[in-house]
Design a protein around this motif. Structure first.
Motif, mmCIF file in Angstrom:
data_model
loop_
_atom_site.group_PDB
_atom_site.id
_atom_site.type_symbol
_atom_site.label_atom_id
_atom_site.label_comp_id
_atom_site.label_asym_id
_atom_site.label_seq_id
_atom_site.Cartn_x
_atom_site.Cartn_y
_atom_site.Cartn_z
ATOM 1 N N GLY A 9 47.723 47.386 33.839
ATOM 2 C CA GLY A 9 48.148 46.131 34.442
ATOM 3 C C GLY A 9 47.708 44.904 33.671
ATOM 4 O O GLY A 9 46.761 44.942 32.879
ATOM 5 N N ILE A 10 48.398 43.791 33.930
ATOM 6 C CA ILE A 10 47.946 42.508 33.375
ATOM 7 C C ILE A 10 46.994 41.809 34.341
ATOM 8 O O ILE A 10 46.525 40.705 34.058
ATOM 9 C CB ILE A 10 49.127 41.590 33.019
ATOM 10 N N SER A 60 41.795 40.432 39.360
ATOM 11 C CA SER A 60 41.264 39.299 38.599
ATOM 12 C C SER A 60 42.196 38.958 37.439
ATOM 13 O O SER A 60 42.902 39.804 36.906
ATOM 14 C CB SER A 60 39.876 39.640 38.053
ATOM 15 N N TRP A 61 42.168 37.681 37.064
ATOM 16 C CA TRP A 61 42.949 37.205 35.917
ATOM 17 C C TRP A 61 42.374 37.822 34.649
ATOM 18 O O TRP A 61 41.168 38.033 34.535
ATOM 19 C CB TRP A 61 42.875 35.686 35.857
ATOM 20 N N THR A 62 43.227 38.094 33.663
ATOM 21 C CA THR A 62 42.789 38.719 32.414
ATOM 22 C C THR A 62 43.277 37.906 31.220
ATOM 23 O O THR A 62 44.211 37.101 31.334
ATOM 24 C CB THR A 62 43.358 40.139 32.293
ATOM 25 N N ASP A 95 39.518 29.769 37.767
ATOM 26 C CA ASP A 95 39.821 31.048 37.143
ATOM 27 C C ASP A 95 40.458 30.734 35.792
ATOM 28 O O ASP A 95 40.800 29.586 35.500
ATOM 29 C CB ASP A 95 40.730 31.916 38.025
ATOM 30 N N ILE A 96 40.607 31.755 34.941
ATOM 31 C CA ILE A 96 41.063 31.431 33.591
ATOM 32 C C ILE A 96 42.551 31.141 33.539
ATOM 33 O O ILE A 96 43.084 30.820 32.475
ATOM 34 C CB ILE A 96 40.677 32.506 32.567
ATOM 35 N N GLY A 97 43.219 31.228 34.694
ATOM 36 C CA GLY A 97 44.591 30.763 34.759
ATOM 37 C C GLY A 97 44.696 29.270 34.989
ATOM 38 O O GLY A 97 45.777 28.696 34.934
ATOM 39 N N PRO A 99 36.548 37.752 43.567
ATOM 40 C CA PRO A 99 36.561 39.054 42.898
ATOM 41 C C PRO A 99 35.844 39.017 41.553
ATOM 42 O O PRO A 99 35.603 37.945 40.986
ATOM 43 C CB PRO A 99 38.053 39.333 42.706
ATOM 44 N N HIS A 100 35.516 40.200 41.055
ATOM 45 C CA HIS A 100 34.982 40.306 39.708
ATOM 46 C C HIS A 100 36.021 39.790 38.727
ATOM 47 O O HIS A 100 37.227 39.920 38.932
ATOM 48 C CB HIS A 100 34.633 41.761 39.388
#
Length: 691
Positions: A209-210, A216-218, A655-657, A674-675
């Protein structure tokens, strides 16, 4: 799910639950259920009920008869039936795959296409082209995405595709939950994959998954967002201040959807931010804005421009001001490293060419005559190299699930060392030359009694399919706080850095680790300018400044464990050193975990030629005036036990988004979140933490 798509206005390909992957793999008779009359009622029943259920949902733009079940008369019957029930196009990838047996599809569709396949199909005059699955996101992946979409944007018939998949499907062990046992170990969640349960299974294959398993955002999602963004910043003219843009919006003029902001950064630190008028660009149109910034650019720094299109109004899915599109332009490039100046009267206190040893009150350099490498390097009283096995050496280890290569065999054939000392004892050079089956290297250390050491790395690759062209070294674990000026704050690679910009980021070595369900090579950052490693106890700083093209990564995990077949992040233990890579180039991550292709040719390491970069090592003691400011600025924010703390400071957590998720003064708790990766802004400083 269908109601959510309708509410948010997301276009949907509605697919019937008709799939027989093994039958698809086996191919011809007597295996194909697509040819068997006895299977036709069941197949048509699923297709019919799908259309009857969803045909009043306007989010559905096309139907799909199923997936991976070969093709034959049963799909012809389904194709004709759906057309008799509804006017929307009908898709089936199997019909494109076996076109001669019956073109039972309105959409030309290929699963995990190569770039050549995309080129061959995008301008097909008969049908739109769709990637029903592509960019398999297993592990450290999503390379080549911008190359794919540049072709789509330039085509007449490309309509996009479906990245596989949305979220990693790792789970907690139910027995751990029932028993109250811990569901984390060594700072990582104890996620379980296929290889943790009785078969049949596909190992880690469902972690594709992305988003992470905890949603969590990746870094992969960051790349997808950057490539998919609806506003493209296509050029900037510094003289006139003209910013050129292309809108990919379908219905809304740009000035009704977005507000436009720009930021000027000096050596990675923001020095000016301003909003300007967003031009009224029609959907799928082009336009320009004019930026006037007050920053005066001096000769001693690099200046970049970052631009953002932010939501003009809040929506059901994002707040007002959320960054929807970003871009970056170079305003003034950095200069070369300044020459080292040694004041009059400053010399080595001892310099022995035979012992390969040089000392001063700020330096200890010693070679290992038997190992033929640097044995000890101490600058400003701080150790950088403590044994020959830890010194910089050629290494191209890189293992990820997209590729499988590891490079554990270095291939050294010969080693030689030459030492020279200037007559005035104000400079010495230690040159280590190696030949190898993969890469010939020359590491030239220019050593100065002021405590400055320049390492010039020259690399001559001589093998195909290398994953890195660079050096690896082990550094003292005490220097755990990090500040870097490079592309970030998330990991990036040469074929996956559209959403990663030059900036100054503060973090820790542990927080630079990117968590994948199966641990693998991670954490690279391209275009390194400057790296500071700070001892959080003494506040002493090791400073590494670069010249030339350099990428880097830092980790407390011994990367050799990544090739273990069944491995979890919670299995990892931290080494008593920092493993550092400094590379001229790292091969792109590609897109090979399910068909398609590895890194494209332009993202592969060369197999010939000569490539050079320089690393300057210096130290900043906490009690030095020049070091106090650097050390104190490096880590005033801490993240422990799920709480961000910055004494006396206003804190904003994203978040990194780019979504603002928490604010506070002095401290902010993330224990309910979330982590994953989080960005913290305290003043003008940017920090990256991993929860």
């Amino acid at each position: 799910m269908n109601d959510m798509m309708l509410y948010l206005g997301i276009y949907m390909c509605d697919e019937a639950d008709v799939e027989c992957h093994r039958n698809w793999d086996d191919g011809g008779a007597p295996y194909k259920i697509a040819d068997k009359d006895t299977w036709q009622p069941a197949m048509l029943d699923r297709m019919r009920r799908m259309v009857q259920r969803d045909r009043n949902n306007s989010a559905v733009v096309m139907w799909s008869m199923g997936n991976e079940s070969y093709t034959g008369p049963n799909f012809k019957a389904g194709f004709d039936m759906i057309h008799s029930m509804d006017h929307r196009p009908v898709h089936y990838e199997g019909a494109t795959r076996d076109w001669n047996r019956g073109p039972y599809t309105d959409i030309r569709s290929v699963m995990y296409p190569t770039q050549q396949t995309i080129r061959n199909n995008l301008n097909n005059p008969t049908q739109p082209f769709f990637f029903c699955e592509y960019a398999h996101a297993m592990g450290n992946a999503i390379g080549n995405l911008s190359d794919t979409w540049n072709q789509v944007y330039d085509s007449q018939n490309g309509i996009g595709g479906c990245i596989w998949d949305w979220v990693d499907q790792a789970i907690y062990e139910p027995k751990d939950i029932l028993s109250g046992d811990t569901i984390a170990a060594n700072g990582f969640p104890k996620y379980r994959s296929g290889y943790d349960f009785p078969g049949p299974h596909q190992g880690n294959f469902c972690n594709n998954g992305i988003l992470g398993a905890e949603r969590s955002w990746t870094p992969e999602l960051t790349e997808v967002k950057a490539v998919y963004q609806y506003m493209q910043f296509t050029g900037f003219d510094r003289e006139s201040g003209r910013l050129d843009m292309r809108s990919r919006l379908t219905f809304t003029p740009a000035d009704e959807a977005y507000r436009l902001f720009f930021t000027v950064l000096r050596d990675g630190t923001p020095v000016e931010e301003k909003e300007v008028d967003m031009p009224s660009i029609e959907p799928d149109g082009e336009g320009s804005a004019f930026l006037a910034f007050a920053t005066s650019m001096d000769d001693n720094a690099e200046y970049t421009l970052q631009v953002e299109a932010r939501l003009k109004s809040a929506t059901e899915w994002a707040d007002e001001g959320y960054p929807m599109a970003t871009g970056e332009f170079m305003l003034k490039e950095r200069g070369a490293l300044a020459e080292v100046v040694v004041p009059e009267g400053v010399t080595f206190t001892s310099a022995d060419e035979q012992l390969q040893m040089f000392t001063s009150d700020k330096l200890l350099f010693r070679g290992d005559t038997s190992y033929k490498n640097v044995k000890q390097l101490r600058v400003g009283g701080m150790n950088i190299i403590t044994e020959a096995a830890s010194a910089p050496d050629y290494n191209d280890f890189f293992w990820n699930e997209n590729d499988g290569y590891n490079g554990s065999y270095v291939g050294t054939l010969s080693k030689d060392v030459a030492v020279t000392i200037d007559a005035d004892k104000r400079h010495a050079r230690y040159t280590r030359t190696t030949t190898g089956t993969k890469c010939n290297t020359t590491l030239a250390y220019d050593i100065y009694p002021t405590g400055v050491v320049d390492l010039t790395v020259t690399l001559e690759p001589c093998a195909q399919d290398l994953r890195r062209i660079g050096v690896r070294m082990n550094m003292p674990a005490a220097y755990d706080d990090v500040e870097y000026y490079a592309r970030g704050p998330w990991e990036n690679y040469c074929d996956r850095m559209d959403g990663s910009y030059l900036q100054r980021v503060r973090t820790t070595v542990d927080d630079m680790y990117e968590v994948y369900a199966h641990p693998q090579s991670n954490g690279d950052h391209q275009d390194l300018r400057e790296l500071r490693l700070v001892n959080p106890d003494t506040k002493d700083t090791l400073l590494v400044t670069t010249d030339g093209q350099v990428g880097f990564s830092l980790s407390r995990i011994d990367e050799s464990v990544y090739t273990t077949s069944a491995l979890h992040a919670s299995d990892l233990t931290r080494a008593d050193y920092i493993q550092a890579h400094f590379d001229y180039m790292v091969r792109g991550v590609g897109n090979k975990s399910c068909g398609a292709e590895t890194a494209l040719s332009q993202y592969r390491c060369p197999s010939s030629g000569t490539y050079t970069f320089r690393l300057r090592f210096e130290a900043r003691k906490y009690d030095e005036a020049s070091g106090v400011k650097a050390a104190e600025a490096a880590a005033p924010v801490t993240f422990r036990d799920g709480v961000v703390r910055a004494e006396g400071a206003d804190i904003r957590v994203y978040d990194i988004g780019g979504s603002l998720i928490a604010t506070g003064h002095g401290s902010v708790s993330l224990q309910r979140h979330p982590h994953g990766i989080y960005l913290v802004k305290a003043g003008s400083a940017l920090y990256k933490f991993v929860r």
